[in-house]
Design an enzyme around this catalytic site. Structure first.
Site, PDB file in Angstrom:
ATOM      1  N   TYR A 152       0.832  -1.200   0.000  1.00  0.00           N
ATOM      2  CA  TYR A 152       0.000   0.000   0.000  1.00  0.00           C
ATOM      3  C   TYR A 152       0.864   1.245   0.000  1.00  0.00           C
ATOM      4  CZ  TYR A 152       0.999   1.091   4.903  1.00  0.00           C
ATOM      5  OH  TYR A 152       1.628   1.446   6.077  1.00  0.00           O
ATOM      6  N   LYS A 207       6.596  -1.905   2.154  1.00  0.00           N
ATOM      7  CA  LYS A 207       5.391  -1.271   2.706  1.00  0.00           C
ATOM      8  C   LYS A 207       4.212  -2.225   2.492  1.00  0.00           C
ATOM      9  CE  LYS A 207       3.319   3.330   3.110  1.00  0.00           C
ATOM     10  NZ  LYS A 207       3.742   3.592   4.499  1.00  0.00           N
ATOM     11  N   GLU A 217      12.980   2.844  14.154  1.00  0.00           N
ATOM     12  CA  GLU A 217      12.081   3.904  13.675  1.00  0.00           C
ATOM     13  C   GLU A 217      10.886   3.972  14.614  1.00  0.00           C
ATOM     14  OE1 GLU A 217      10.606   2.946   9.769  1.00  0.00           O
ATOM     15  OE2 GLU A 217      10.280   0.841  10.280  1.00  0.00           O
ATOM     16  N   LEU A 268      11.383   1.385   7.084  1.00  0.00           N
ATOM     17  CA  LEU A 268      10.805   1.821   5.825  1.00  0.00           C
ATOM     18  C   LEU A 268      11.477   3.137   5.445  1.00  0.00           C
ATOM     19  CD1 LEU A 268       8.543   1.379   3.664  1.00  0.00           C
ATOM     20  CD2 LEU A 268       7.203   3.020   4.989  1.00  0.00           C
TER      21      LEU A 268
END
Length: 284
Positions: free
Chosen positions: A32, A146, A178, A202
């Protein structure tokens, strides 16, 4: 009236349906993207759509559209919904077929859905800063994809919400990776530190734009994993992401960051990032 896209066609949302044997629903077998919209225009749309294609390739899924075709469809949907400030969400799954862990045959087409949402800029939070907690990073080892598999992120985000915080800062042992839904950077003695773009994070599009701004403005920058101790000793901390832009973090696990106020470097990055938005999308 609200409109969505299902398998390439724009439909009224109330009539949109996806089969219960869709592999996204049963396996999280898909990818996505979320793109910010300002003044009816997508910000860094091409970058997001290129990453969508890359994520699909990493899970061995062939998308039926090029990035250019997807851009046209997203622009059409944004216009149809008369969206000015918000997001456009899209996802592709490996399609609908009888439940089986093995990929379906090449004759099964991916399922493609997209919709828009009105989302204002988080100006108050960006001005005051937000609180965060620490949480162990329990996710899989391909965070660079993702994908729809976000359960680890959700569990961490829920912990943060229950603690009255905006974000959970994730770490594998002593190394910070993250956030649950954003990239995390720290600033020490004027130098920005951020985790390198490997399989543990990511590579956020906002992160990429911030790094580009730093290089253009000659703001000192190091892409390396930093530790929990370095996080604790940081002068400034900020998260970055599509919906949060450049967000100051002023408290972590109940301890103030620096003097507990958004710092000068973060403020500079916020201003430069806003200028980049306005250069592409018009006055905010």
């Amino acid at each position: 009236m609200e409109y969505v896209i299902v398998d390439g066609r724009i439909l009224e949302r109330a009539t949109a349906k996806v089969d219960i044997e869709d592999r996204g629903y049963q396996f999280g077998d898909g990818v996505y993207e979320v793109i910010r919209v300002y003044n009816g225009k997508m910000f860094t749309g091409k970058e997001h759509l290129n990453r969508l294609v890359e994520s699909a390739e990493k899970i061995r899924m062939q998308l039926p559209y090029s990035p250019e075709q997807l851009e046209e469809k997203m622009e059409e949907l944004i216009a149809k919904n008369e969206l000015e400030t918000g997001t456009v969400y899209m996802q592709f799954t490996r399609g609908t077929s009888p439940r089986n862990h093995v990929f379906p045959g090449a004759d099964i087409a991916p399922t493609f859905v997209a919709y828009t949402r009105k989302v204002p800029r988080p100006e108050e939070s960006m001005e005051k800063g937000v609180r965060a907690i620490l949480d162990e990073d329990i996710r899989w080892l391909r965070c660079d994809i993702k994908s729809l598999n976000l359960l680890g992120n959700l569990l961490s985000k829920q912990k943060a919400a229950e603690a009255g915080c905006f974000e959970a800062i994730l770490h594998r042992g002593e190394k910070v990776t993250e956030g649950s839904h954003s990239n995390i950077s720290i600033i020490k003695d004027g130098v920005i530190l951020t985790h390198p773009a490997d399989n543990f994070i990511l590579n956020g599009i906002t992160r990429q734009k911030v790094l580009e701004i730093c290089r253009n403005e000659q703001i000192p920058l190091e892409e390396r994993a930093f530790t929990l101790d370095e996080l604790s000793a940081a002068d400034e901390v900020f998260s970055s992401g599509t919906t949060v832009e450049v967000m100051p973090v002023v408290e972590v696990d109940g301890k103030p960051v620096g003097n507990g106020e958004p710092g000068a470097v973060t403020r500079k990055l916020q201003a430069l990032f806003k200028a980049e938005i306005e250069r592409r999308c018009g006055k905010l």
